[in-house]
Design a protein around this motif. Structure first.
Motif, PDB file in Angstrom:
ATOM      1  N   VAL A 142     -66.663 -29.057 -74.339  1.00 32.81           N
ATOM      2  CA  VAL A 142     -67.081 -28.049 -73.369  1.00 32.81           C
ATOM      3  C   VAL A 142     -65.839 -27.404 -72.767  1.00 32.81           C
ATOM      4  CG1 VAL A 142     -67.192 -29.614 -71.365  1.00 32.81           C
ATOM      5  CG2 VAL A 142     -68.669 -27.583 -71.446  1.00 32.81           C
ATOM      6  N   ASN A 143     -65.908 -26.100 -72.509  1.00 32.93           N
ATOM      7  CA  ASN A 143     -64.840 -25.366 -71.830  1.00 32.93           C
ATOM      8  C   ASN A 143     -65.172 -25.212 -70.350  1.00 32.93           C
ATOM      9  OD1 ASN A 143     -62.890 -24.783 -73.849  1.00 32.93           O
ATOM     10  ND2 ASN A 143     -64.183 -23.156 -74.678  1.00 32.93           N
ATOM     11  N   ALA A 144     -64.129 -25.101 -69.533  1.00 29.13           N
ATOM     12  CA  ALA A 144     -64.294 -24.882 -68.095  1.00 29.13           C
ATOM     13  C   ALA A 144     -63.158 -24.006 -67.599  1.00 29.13           C
ATOM     14  CB  ALA A 144     -64.313 -26.207 -67.342  1.00 29.13           C
ATOM     15  N   GLU A 145     -63.392 -23.358 -66.455  1.00 34.88           N
ATOM     16  CA  GLU A 145     -62.375 -22.460 -65.909  1.00 34.88           C
ATOM     17  C   GLU A 145     -61.208 -23.209 -65.294  1.00 34.88           C
ATOM     18  OE1 GLU A 145     -65.605 -22.352 -65.092  1.00 34.88           O
ATOM     19  OE2 GLU A 145     -66.375 -20.299 -65.310  1.00 34.88           O
ATOM     20  N   ASP A 146     -61.439 -24.437 -64.847  1.00 36.94           N
ATOM     21  CA  ASP A 146     -60.374 -25.158 -64.159  1.00 36.94           C
ATOM     22  C   ASP A 146     -60.342 -26.615 -64.604  1.00 36.94           C
ATOM     23  OD1 ASP A 146     -62.688 -26.095 -62.984  1.00 36.94           O
ATOM     24  OD2 ASP A 146     -62.261 -25.307 -60.996  1.00 36.94           O
ATOM     25  N   TYR A 147     -59.345 -27.331 -64.088  1.00 35.98           N
ATOM     26  CA  TYR A 147     -59.162 -28.732 -64.469  1.00 35.98           C
ATOM     27  C   TYR A 147     -59.806 -29.669 -63.460  1.00 35.98           C
ATOM     28  CZ  TYR A 147     -57.143 -33.281 -65.227  1.00 35.98           C
ATOM     29  OH  TYR A 147     -57.008 -34.624 -65.421  1.00 35.98           O
ATOM     30  N   ARG A 148     -60.489 -30.675 -63.966  1.00 32.80           N
ATOM     31  CA  ARG A 148     -61.010 -31.775 -63.150  1.00 32.80           C
ATOM     32  C   ARG A 148     -60.707 -33.091 -63.869  1.00 32.80           C
ATOM     33  NH1 ARG A 148     -65.309 -29.970 -59.770  1.00 32.80           N
ATOM     34  NH2 ARG A 148     -64.824 -27.811 -59.178  1.00 32.80           N
ATOM     35  N   ASP A 149     -60.470 -34.145 -63.101  1.00 32.45           N
ATOM     36  CA  ASP A 149     -60.354 -35.474 -63.693  1.00 32.45           C
ATOM     37  C   ASP A 149     -61.741 -35.937 -64.130  1.00 32.45           C
ATOM     38  OD1 ASP A 149     -57.674 -35.531 -63.176  1.00 32.45           O
ATOM     39  OD2 ASP A 149     -57.791 -36.887 -61.458  1.00 32.45           O
ATOM     40  N   VAL A 150     -61.871 -36.323 -65.406  1.00 30.38           N
ATOM     41  CA  VAL A 150     -63.133 -36.835 -65.929  1.00 30.38           C
ATOM     42  C   VAL A 150     -62.866 -38.223 -66.504  1.00 30.38           C
ATOM     43  CG1 VAL A 150     -65.071 -36.454 -67.484  1.00 30.38           C
ATOM     44  CG2 VAL A 150     -63.866 -34.499 -66.513  1.00 30.38           C
ATOM     45  N   PRO A 151     -63.315 -39.290 -65.843  1.00 24.77           N
ATOM     46  CA  PRO A 151     -63.066 -40.640 -66.365  1.00 24.77           C
ATOM     47  C   PRO A 151     -63.621 -40.800 -67.783  1.00 24.77           C
ATOM     48  CG  PRO A 151     -63.872 -40.738 -64.111  1.00 24.77           C
ATOM     49  CD  PRO A 151     -64.026 -39.319 -64.553  1.00 24.77           C
ATOM     50  N   GLY A 152     -62.774 -41.309 -68.670  1.00 24.01           N
ATOM     51  CA  GLY A 152     -63.219 -41.569 -70.032  1.00 24.01           C
ATOM     52  C   GLY A 152     -63.196 -40.385 -70.962  1.00 24.01           C
ATOM     53  N   VAL A 174     -59.248 -25.583 -76.829  1.00 21.14           N
ATOM     54  CA  VAL A 174     -60.361 -25.133 -77.666  1.00 21.14           C
ATOM     55  C   VAL A 174     -60.393 -23.610 -77.722  1.00 21.14           C
ATOM     56  CG1 VAL A 174     -62.870 -25.140 -77.964  1.00 21.14           C
ATOM     57  CG2 VAL A 174     -61.700 -27.210 -77.172  1.00 21.14           C
ATOM     58  N   THR A 175     -60.227 -22.975 -76.568  1.00 22.24           N
ATOM     59  CA  THR A 175     -60.276 -21.522 -76.460  1.00 22.24           C
ATOM     60  C   THR A 175     -59.193 -21.072 -75.490  1.00 22.24           C
ATOM     61  OG1 THR A 175     -62.669 -21.626 -76.771  1.00 22.24           O
ATOM     62  CG2 THR A 175     -61.768 -19.550 -75.968  1.00 22.24           C
ATOM     63  N   ALA A 176     -58.410 -20.085 -75.863  1.00 18.31           N
ATOM     64  CA  ALA A 176     -57.324 -19.603 -75.012  1.00 18.31           C
ATOM     65  C   ALA A 176     -57.854 -19.184 -73.647  1.00 18.31           C
ATOM     66  CB  ALA A 176     -56.609 -18.431 -75.685  1.00 18.31           C
ATOM     67  N   GLY A 177     -57.126 -19.588 -72.603  1.00 16.32           N
ATOM     68  CA  GLY A 177     -57.479 -19.183 -71.248  1.00 16.32           C
ATOM     69  C   GLY A 177     -58.452 -20.095 -70.546  1.00 16.32           C
TER      70      GLY A 177
END
Length: 550
Positions: A300-310, A319-322
């Motif tokens: 999955v793509n997202a606009e920002d970074y989050r910590d995801v355990p595991g 996966v996709t630029a930007g």
């Protein structure tokens, strides 16, 4: 070229075979297709004409990959009836991390007569899990040092990835490590054979090579693991090219293999599940893709970074630029189903399937399809090949509870199908808990043809499940990347919109079954945490007994 149609070729190098498709650049229509099974398959028991392999090893033969270029690509062109002059690009994807030690010129070490009987000279397939102890040490050291890159991988490095595999080579066969001038991902090695130029794809480097913020783990960190492991960094040199980039032009030699014209654009290598996102039109944020095959990848793509355990990796532009690309997954899905049919199904059921002129898989589905949820009284953990997400522990193993003298093979079959769906829900829940949007879920891959499995996934996940209408979605995704590399589209999202596959169908969750599965899933999570998070170490002790002294 006037109004003549233009085509691209996508080649998907899987676990057991390679698939080539010829695709119309204008609309993604698959004009031709060919599949070539690997002659050597997966090497788990012994080397070809060589010594036996220890437990948890999984190797591949590089000649099998070249055979796909020589056989499947020309066959796909013939199937399409396409003039090679109308093909503007070719791109490949492969399983990852599938790691080859090579000479500086790209020759695999296993091709050298003096190293042919050395297991560490061979390409380690993604599901080579014998480096778990190295991964455990990497994780412990990264935690102790507070390495900033570790949260980007959910807090745990996998035994499937580059660093653990390279460390295993150094520790168990230092002569092979010293002889290797390069450690190369399979996709990048194939691209070099196509265009004669060494490149590194940014996706594999980010997800499997731990390359974050422009660099790999530091030489200091590597030396703390092993005094000579910092030598790995020089073995990872090579131009880093983003997804959808152009690696070069087809060489005369590779043109002879494939039947294409010399100079045809060659796209940079890519990870199989990642290019499938383009084929599924799932590159926009919140559109999660589940690639269901021998294992499962969830992207999955997202606009920002989050910590995801595991999570298996969060990489900017991976996966996709930007966009931040997130990957998670399960180490065994289709492999578990095949294991059961090949090793545990009573002979009477196989005989019955033959009499009915059907497959054992379809027979089991038909017998299990109408069972009420939970009626079999069973619960399984889908760890037959270890756990990729969210525990990242490949020394875990499968569990089956609730057996009685009344248990039938179809009961066990359904429990195994359900276990993989529960494992997928564990991953999806981890994303949701971390604040990553999952607005829709699309499935691709060979297992989507199993209607019972798709129905179970929709019910367990409690959301509509869209199915991609493509027989070879990864190869189609590679073809989409080839179109970008050839300059037919400015970027992957634009090409995906134009060339991506439609939806074959959508499975809607049944409200009553969903409620029943919620209760069963709660039991799965309790079992998951007990066996996987320290409630007991029995699975690790059993693995140690099976593997013997090391």
């Amino acid at each position: 070229m006037g109004d003549r149609p233009r085509y691209v070729v996508g080649v998907d190098f899987g676990t057991l075979s390679g698939r080539a498709v010829v695709v119309d650049v204008a609309d993604g229509r698959e004009a031709g297709c060919a599949v070539h099974p690997y002659r050597h398959g997966v090497l788990t028991q012994r080397l070809p004409d060589g010594p036996p392999l220890p437990p948890d090893w999984a190797l591949q033969h590089p000649a099998d990959h070249l055979d796909v270029l020589r056989v499947a690509v020309p066959a796909a062109l013939a199937d399409a009836g396409v003039d090679p002059a109308d093909v503007v690009g070719i791109a490949v994807d492969a399983t990852s991390c599938t790691l080859l030690p090579t000479l500086a010129d790209g020759t695999p070490l296993c091709d050298l007569p003096e190293l042919r009987d050395r297991p560490h000279a061979w390409p380690k397939l993604w599901k080579h899990h014998a480096a778990q102890r190295q991964a455990d040490r990497i994780n412990a050291l990264a935690v102790a040092r507070g390495e900033a890159w570790l949260p980007r991988y959910g807090g745990r490095v996998s035994a499937e990835w580059q660093l653990a595999k390279a460390l295993q080579v150094l520790e168990e066969d230092p002569a092979v490590f010293d002889r290797a001038a390069r450690f190369v991902e399979a996709a990048d090695w194939i691209v070099r054979r196509l265009c004669g130029r060494e490149t590194r794809n940014a996706s594999a480097a980010g997800y499997k090579g731990l390359r974050q913020d422009g660099r790999y783990p530091s030489a200091e960190f590597l030396r703390a693991l092993h005094p000579r492991l910092d030598g790995l960094l020089a073995r990872l040199d090579g131009p880093l090219v983003p997804v959808g980039g152009r690696a070069g032009g087809l060489t005369v030699e590779a043109a002879g293999w494939t039947g294409l014209r010399p100079g045809t654009a060659v796209g940079v290598g890519a990870i199989d599940a990642h290019v499938t996102a383009a084929a599924a039109r799932s590159v926009a944020p919140g559109r999660m893709l589940a690639v269901l095959g021998t294992s499962t990848c969830l992207i999955v793509n997202a606009e920002d970074y989050r910590d995801v355990p595991g999570v298996c990796g969060a990489v900017d532009g991976g996966v996709t630029a930007g966009l931040w690309g997130y990957e998670a997954g399960q180490s065994g899905v289709g492999d578990i189903f095949a294991w059961y049919v090949d090793n545990a199904l009573p002979a009477g059921y196989a005989d019955r399937a033959r009499r009915l002129d059907t497959s054992p898989y379809d027979l089991l589905d038909s017998l299990a399809a109408d069972q009420p949820v939970g009626a079999h009284g069973l619960l399984a953990l889908d760890w037959h090949s270890g756990n990729r997400s969210v525990l990242a522990d490949h020394e875990l193993s499968g569990v089956l509870l609730g057996l009685t003298l009344a248990t039938r093979p179809e009961d066990i079959w359904r429990a195994l199908l359900e276990a993989t769906a529960f494992g997928a829900r564990t991953v999806v829940d981890a994303f949701a808990d971390a604040g990553i949007r999952v607005d829709e879920l699309t499935a691709a891959g060979g297992l989507t043809r199993n209607r019972l499995l798709m129905r179970i996934y929709a019910d367990v996940l409690g959301r509509p499940l869209h199915v991609v209408d493509s027989v070879q979605p990864a190869a189609l995704g590679a073809a989409i990347h080839a179109a970008v590399a050839a300059g037919a589209y400015p970027d992957v999202p634009t090409a995906s919109d134009a060339m991506g596959a439609a939806r074959r169908e959508t499975y809607q969750p049944d409200p009553a079954r969903r409620i029943a599965y919620d209760a069963l899933y709660a039991e799965y999570r309790a079992l998951h945490d007990h066996f996987g998070r320290g409630g007991t170490e029995v699975l690790h002790r059993l693995r140690a007994l099976r593997s013997g002294p090391r």
